[in-house]
Scaffold this active site. Structure first.
Site, PDB file in Angstrom:
ATOM      1  N   SER A   1      -2.356 -81.546 -21.007  1.00 31.68           N
ATOM      2  CA  SER A   1      -1.959 -81.480 -22.397  1.00 31.68           C
ATOM      3  C   SER A   1      -0.781 -80.552 -22.669  1.00 31.68           C
ATOM      4  O   SER A   1      -0.181 -80.621 -23.744  1.00 31.68           O
ATOM      5  CB  SER A   1      -3.142 -81.022 -23.244  1.00 31.68           C
ATOM      6  OG  SER A   1      -3.480 -79.681 -22.940  1.00 31.68           O
TER       7      SER A   1
ATOM      8  N   SER B   1      -4.684 -78.981 -17.660  1.00 35.10           N
ATOM      9  CA  SER B   1      -3.551 -79.136 -18.573  1.00 35.10           C
ATOM     10  C   SER B   1      -2.278 -78.380 -18.236  1.00 35.10           C
ATOM     11  O   SER B   1      -1.244 -78.652 -18.845  1.00 35.10           O
ATOM     12  CB  SER B   1      -3.972 -78.787 -19.991  1.00 35.10           C
ATOM     13  OG  SER B   1      -4.610 -79.895 -20.550  1.00 35.10           O
TER      14      SER B   1
ATOM     15  N   LYS C   1       2.960 -72.653 -25.711  1.00 26.24           N
ATOM     16  CA  LYS C   1       2.238 -73.852 -26.164  1.00 26.24           C
ATOM     17  C   LYS C   1       1.766 -73.624 -27.598  1.00 26.24           C
ATOM     18  O   LYS C   1       1.311 -72.513 -27.938  1.00 26.24           O
ATOM     19  CB  LYS C   1       1.039 -74.093 -25.234  1.00 26.24           C
ATOM     20  CG  LYS C   1       0.292 -75.403 -25.457  1.00 26.24           C
ATOM     21  CD  LYS C   1      -0.797 -75.585 -24.396  1.00 26.24           C
ATOM     22  CE  LYS C   1      -1.527 -76.911 -24.497  1.00 26.24           C
ATOM     23  NZ  LYS C   1      -2.531 -77.087 -23.420  1.00 26.24           N
TER      24      LYS C   1
HETATM   25  N1  GLN Z   1      -6.943 -83.760 -19.541  1.00 28.32           N
HETATM   26  C1  GLN Z   1      -8.121 -82.962 -19.703  1.00 28.32           C
HETATM   27  C2  GLN Z   1      -8.786 -83.304 -21.003  1.00 28.32           C
HETATM   28  O1  GLN Z   1      -8.292 -84.148 -21.666  1.00 28.32           O
HETATM   29  C3  GLN Z   1      -7.767 -81.505 -19.649  1.00 28.32           C
HETATM   30  C4  GLN Z   1      -7.230 -80.973 -20.913  1.00 28.32           C
HETATM   31  C5  GLN Z   1      -6.918 -79.512 -20.812  1.00 28.32           C
HETATM   32  O2  GLN Z   1      -6.948 -78.949 -19.721  1.00 28.32           O
HETATM   33  N2  GLN Z   1      -6.657 -78.892 -21.942  1.00 28.32           N
HETATM   34  O3  GLN Z   1      -9.768 -82.747 -21.347  1.00 28.32           O
END
Ligand code: GLN
Length: 488
Positions: A151, A175, A76
């Site tokens: 994400s 994410s 990532k």
């Molecule tokens: N979707 C969640 C957020 O927007 C989790 C994001 C993540 O785990 N990096 O915060």
């Protein structure tokens, strides 16, 4: 999985039937063939990857063996791999290259894994769909009109589309698990502290964890095993009990395993077809003698509010470093104050700005007690729910998301709707617990994931349970309907 699982490739490499160089070339061939449609990759350094592959082949020929030696892996693009860009999916870091390796990356490299690409993501890992990337967003290989989930969008798509049999994402509130369930792959969010956060660009430090992504639980174990272990560069890191079982993961017996179903996760909000898929998956456990019983996690209803208060507060603090002084492009002219303000305004996207503003508000004098402190108290209550549940059951099973992958654009105008996609994934991170998402079946042709949540440091048991499920089912081996041009 079109190009095989990491476990398959491991055997081929160890037997001398495959070479790391050939696998790495195959990765780049697939990226070239498919990524014009899928947009999972933000950067590559092919010459360097091939050089690492040749070195891995030399180590293999010399008789050396490690769980990841010679295996291609996608990272990532919020993880530092020295010399390569780390964009975090943002324009604010244009031109910035990592000056060092993240601890997890350094450990993978030392064990001979071959990074092949930096993967797309929601900007600074804030998002649930991949659409908040500052770049062309990644697409779901099962239906390219739908989001892959975020994400860690690109990391998951890379595995689902067979660019590599392993990837790393990060999971702050879901994410790795949410995109895994949207794209039919397996992903683990380890217990907080099991993987070092050194070199993972901070989003919300009390929640961030690196998480491996792969076709199967056995594959995740290969990667996890070489990355674990206390790191002097991350004071929150801990050793993982049972880590020696990761190199050759064995399925756990499901007989007598006590699985709790939190009733708060199976009520309204869960789509009926997804519910049907989960019920069928749970029967697989029950048929092997697992005892399944309903339990309560009564403070779940506060989870989204709690998560978004704590997350945005930490975001507002962590992202203050992107000021045009130390990293990335600097806005021209004006006073120092204007330069900083303009650099942030030009470099950061709308969702990141929204969170910085929300978090700054939560932490400001007069509101700190009402919002931030209250959220910390709710976090304690949520954690206590889990501790009580684990007095009655060995692990919890739950949906990963209310439904399947949604079409592009359906939630981008409504931040609250986007936040609600995380209803089932933000709770375990608030309590620091390990959780895993794996393929459970399909609803109208789209993947549905099931989530397993364990008590603190039960990561290995969680993987062994997932592997037991995957020896009894074949959902994780289903391939997305993409052209699969493989080199000879
Ligand atoms: N979707 C969640 C957020 O927007 C989790 C994001 C993540 O785990 N990096 O915060």
């Amino acid at each position: 999985m079109a190009v095989g699982t990491a476990v398959d490739w491991r055997e081929g490499l160890d037997a001398g039937d495959l070479s790391s160089e050939a696998l790495t070339r195959a990765s780049f061939d697939r990226i070239r063939a498919l990524d014009v449609q899928l947009h999972a990759v933000l950067a590559t350094d092919e010459a360097r990857s091939l050089e690492l592959a040749r070195r891995a082949d030399a180590r293999l020929r010399a008789g050396e063996r490690t769980p990841v030696l010679g295996l291609p892996i996608v990272l990532k693009d919020n993880l530092h791999w020295s010399g390569v860009q780390v964009s975090c999916g943002s324009r604010v870091l244009d031109g910035y290259r990592a000056p060092y390796d993240a601890t997890v990356v350094a450990r993978l490299l030392a064990a001979g894994a071959v990074p092949v690409a930096k993967a797309n993501l929601d900007e600074f890992a804030m998002g649930s769909s991949g659409e908040y990337s500052a770049f062309e967003p990644a697409r779901n290989p099962w239906d390219t009109s739908r989001v892959p989930g975020g994400s860690s969008s690109g990391s998951v798509v890379a595995v689902a589309a067979g660019y590599a049999p392993l990837a790393l994402g990060s999971d702050t509130g879901g994410s790795v698990r949410l995109p895994a369930s949207f794209c039919n792959v397996t992903a683990l969010r380890p217990t907080y502290g099991v993987l070092s956060r050194y070199g993972l660009t901070a989003m919300a430090s009390s929640l961030d964890q690196v998480g491996p992504i792969a076709p199967s639980a056995g594959d995740l174990a290969l990667a996890l095993g070489v990355m674990v272990g206390k790191d002097p560069l991350d004071s929150t890191s801990v050793d993982l009990p049972g880590a020696e079982r990761l190199a050759a993961l064995r399925p756990r017996s499901l007989k007598g395993l006590r699985i709790g179903l939190p009733r708060e996760y199976f009520g309204e909000g869960l789509e009926a077809e997804a519910r049907g898929v989960l019920d069928t998956a749970l029967r697989v456990f029950a048929d092997q003698g697992a005892e399944i019983r309903e339990i309560g996690l009564p403070h779940t209803r506060y989870a989204i509010d709690t998560y978004y208060l704590i997350c945005t507060s930490e975001v507002s603090s962590n992202l203050s470093r992107f000021d045009g002084v130390r990293f990335g492009p600097r806005a021209a002219g004006g006073s120092l104050r204007e330069m900083i303000s303009d650099s942030r305004d030009q470099g950061l996207g709308a969702e990141v700005k929204r969170r910085i503003l929300l978090g700054t508000f939560c932490l400001s004098k007069g509101y700190y007690d009402a919002f931030y402190l209250k959220a910390l108290k709710a976090r304690t209550l949520i954690t206590r729910d889990f501790l009580q549940a684990f007095e009655q059951v060995d692990l919890l099973a739950a949906p990963v998301s209310p439904g399947t992958a949604f079409p592009f654009g359906t939630k981008t105008d409504d931040p609250l709707a986007m936040y609600l996609a995380d209803a089932f994934t933000v709770t375990a991170p608030l309590a620091g617990l390990p959780c895993l998402a794996m393929p459970a079946g399909f609803a109208s042709g789209l993947p549905v994931g099931i989530q397993l949540i364990g008590s603190a440091l039960s990561d290995v048991m969680l993987l062994e349970t997932a592997q037991a499920f995957q020896t009894l089912t074949r959902h994780h081996l289903a391939e997305p309907p993409l052209p699969a041009p493989l080199p000879a």
